[in-house]
Design a protein around this motif. Structure first.
Motif, mmCIF file in Angstrom:
data_model
loop_
_atom_site.group_PDB
_atom_site.id
_atom_site.type_symbol
_atom_site.label_atom_id
_atom_site.label_comp_id
_atom_site.label_asym_id
_atom_site.label_seq_id
_atom_site.Cartn_x
_atom_site.Cartn_y
_atom_site.Cartn_z
ATOM 1 N N LYS A 72 68.873 21.837 47.867
ATOM 2 C CA LYS A 72 68.431 22.873 48.794
ATOM 3 C C LYS A 72 68.596 22.414 50.248
ATOM 4 N N LEU A 73 68.297 21.134 50.510
ATOM 5 C CA LEU A 73 68.459 20.599 51.862
ATOM 6 C C LEU A 73 69.925 20.612 52.296
ATOM 7 N N VAL A 74 70.814 20.294 51.367
ATOM 8 C CA VAL A 74 72.249 20.320 51.678
ATOM 9 C C VAL A 74 72.686 21.741 52.013
ATOM 10 N N ILE A 75 72.215 22.715 51.231
ATOM 11 C CA ILE A 75 72.552 24.114 51.505
ATOM 12 C C ILE A 75 72.029 24.521 52.876
ATOM 13 N N LEU A 76 70.782 24.160 53.183
ATOM 14 C CA LEU A 76 70.211 24.472 54.497
ATOM 15 C C LEU A 76 70.993 23.809 55.625
ATOM 16 N N ALA A 77 71.401 22.561 55.395
ATOM 17 C CA ALA A 77 72.163 21.835 56.406
ATOM 18 C C ALA A 77 73.499 22.523 56.661
ATOM 19 N N PHE A 78 74.192 22.924 55.597
ATOM 20 C CA PHE A 78 75.468 23.615 55.768
ATOM 21 C C PHE A 78 75.273 24.968 56.458
ATOM 22 N N ASP A 79 74.205 25.665 56.100
ATOM 23 C CA ASP A 79 73.914 26.935 56.779
ATOM 24 C C ASP A 79 73.656 26.704 58.264
ATOM 25 N N ALA A 80 72.890 25.662 58.588
ATOM 26 C CA ALA A 80 72.579 25.359 59.988
ATOM 27 C C ALA A 80 73.843 24.980 60.751
ATOM 28 N N ILE A 81 74.692 24.173 60.112
ATOM 29 C CA ILE A 81 75.946 23.778 60.764
ATOM 30 C C ILE A 81 76.817 25.001 61.009
ATOM 31 N N GLY A 82 76.897 25.884 60.030
ATOM 32 C CA GLY A 82 77.672 27.117 60.205
ATOM 33 C C GLY A 82 77.109 27.975 61.318
ATOM 34 N N LEU A 83 75.785 28.083 61.381
ATOM 35 C CA LEU A 83 75.136 28.861 62.429
ATOM 36 C C LEU A 83 75.403 28.245 63.798
ATOM 37 N N ILE A 84 75.254 26.927 63.884
ATOM 38 C CA ILE A 84 75.495 26.228 65.147
ATOM 39 C C ILE A 84 76.953 26.389 65.564
ATOM 40 N N TRP A 85 77.870 26.249 64.631
ATOM 41 C CA TRP A 85 79.291 26.367 64.957
ATOM 42 C C TRP A 85 79.607 27.782 65.427
ATOM 43 N N GLY A 86 79.051 28.779 64.741
ATOM 44 C CA GLY A 86 79.266 30.164 65.144
ATOM 45 C C GLY A 86 78.673 30.433 66.506
ATOM 46 N N LEU A 87 77.491 29.884 66.748
ATOM 47 C CA LEU A 87 76.838 30.062 68.042
ATOM 48 C C LEU A 87 77.647 29.382 69.141
ATOM 49 N N LYS A 88 78.144 28.185 68.845
ATOM 50 C CA LYS A 88 78.946 27.468 69.839
ATOM 51 C C LYS A 88 80.200 28.269 70.171
ATOM 52 N N SER A 89 80.824 28.824 69.152
ATOM 53 C CA SER A 89 82.029 29.628 69.365
ATOM 54 C C SER A 89 81.719 30.845 70.225
ATOM 55 N N LYS A 90 80.597 31.498 69.963
ATOM 56 C CA LYS A 90 80.207 32.665 70.757
ATOM 57 C C LYS A 90 79.889 32.258 72.191
ATOM 58 N N LEU A 91 79.221 31.133 72.369
ATOM 59 C CA LEU A 91 78.900 30.662 73.714
ATOM 60 C C LEU A 91 80.161 30.340 74.504
ATOM 61 N N ILE A 92 81.160 29.781 73.849
ATOM 62 C CA ILE A 92 82.429 29.483 74.517
ATOM 63 C C ILE A 92 83.091 30.776 74.968
ATOM 64 N N ARG A 93 83.060 31.817 74.105
ATOM 65 C CA ARG A 93 83.650 33.106 74.492
ATOM 66 C C ARG A 93 82.877 33.727 75.645
ATOM 67 N N ILE A 94 81.554 33.643 75.595
ATOM 68 C CA ILE A 94 80.728 34.194 76.677
ATOM 69 C C ILE A 94 81.022 33.470 77.982
ATOM 70 N N GLU A 95 81.116 32.142 77.922
ATOM 71 C CA GLU A 95 81.412 31.355 79.118
ATOM 72 C C GLU A 95 82.764 31.768 79.713
ATOM 73 N N SER A 96 83.739 31.993 78.868
ATOM 74 C CA SER A 96 85.065 32.401 79.329
ATOM 75 C C SER A 96 84.993 33.774 79.985
ATOM 76 N N THR A 97 84.256 34.687 79.370
ATOM 77 C CA THR A 97 84.110 36.038 79.932
ATOM 78 C C THR A 97 83.415 35.999 81.284
ATOM 79 N N VAL A 98 82.341 35.209 81.375
ATOM 80 C CA VAL A 98 81.613 35.089 82.640
ATOM 81 C C VAL A 98 82.519 34.493 83.713
#
Length: 79
Positions: free
Chosen positions: A17-43
């Motif tokens: 369960k911890l591994v699944i949570l860790a992978f979910d968190a990594i995916g969320l962080i990676w997706g968030l980082k990708s969105k932040l990079i796009r937002i930074e570029s737009t700004v």
């Protein structure tokens, strides 16, 4: 022996369960980082456009003031 097997099975389930949570968190962080990079570029793009617009507007305003100054000078020298 049965108690050890039971504890091992619980620990294995928790670890899974911890591994699944860790992978979910990594995916969320990676997706968030990708969105932040796009937002930074737009700004950054918006900032560049606004700076160009402000510079253009200031240049036009400066020309207006020069023209006003010239008209006033001409008016004063005619009298």
């Amino acid at each position: 022996m049965a108690a050890e097997s039971f504890v091992f099975e619980i620990a294995w389930n928790i670890l899974g369960k911890l591994v699944i949570l860790a992978f979910d968190a990594i995916g969320l962080i990676w997706g968030l980082k990708s969105k932040l990079i796009r937002i930074e570029s737009t700004v950054s793009d918006i900032k560049a456009v606004l700076l160009d617009a402000v510079e253009d507007w200031l240049e036009k305003l400066q020309n207006v003031f020069y023209n006003i100054d010239k008209v006033l000078d001409d008016f004063i020298t005619e009298e």
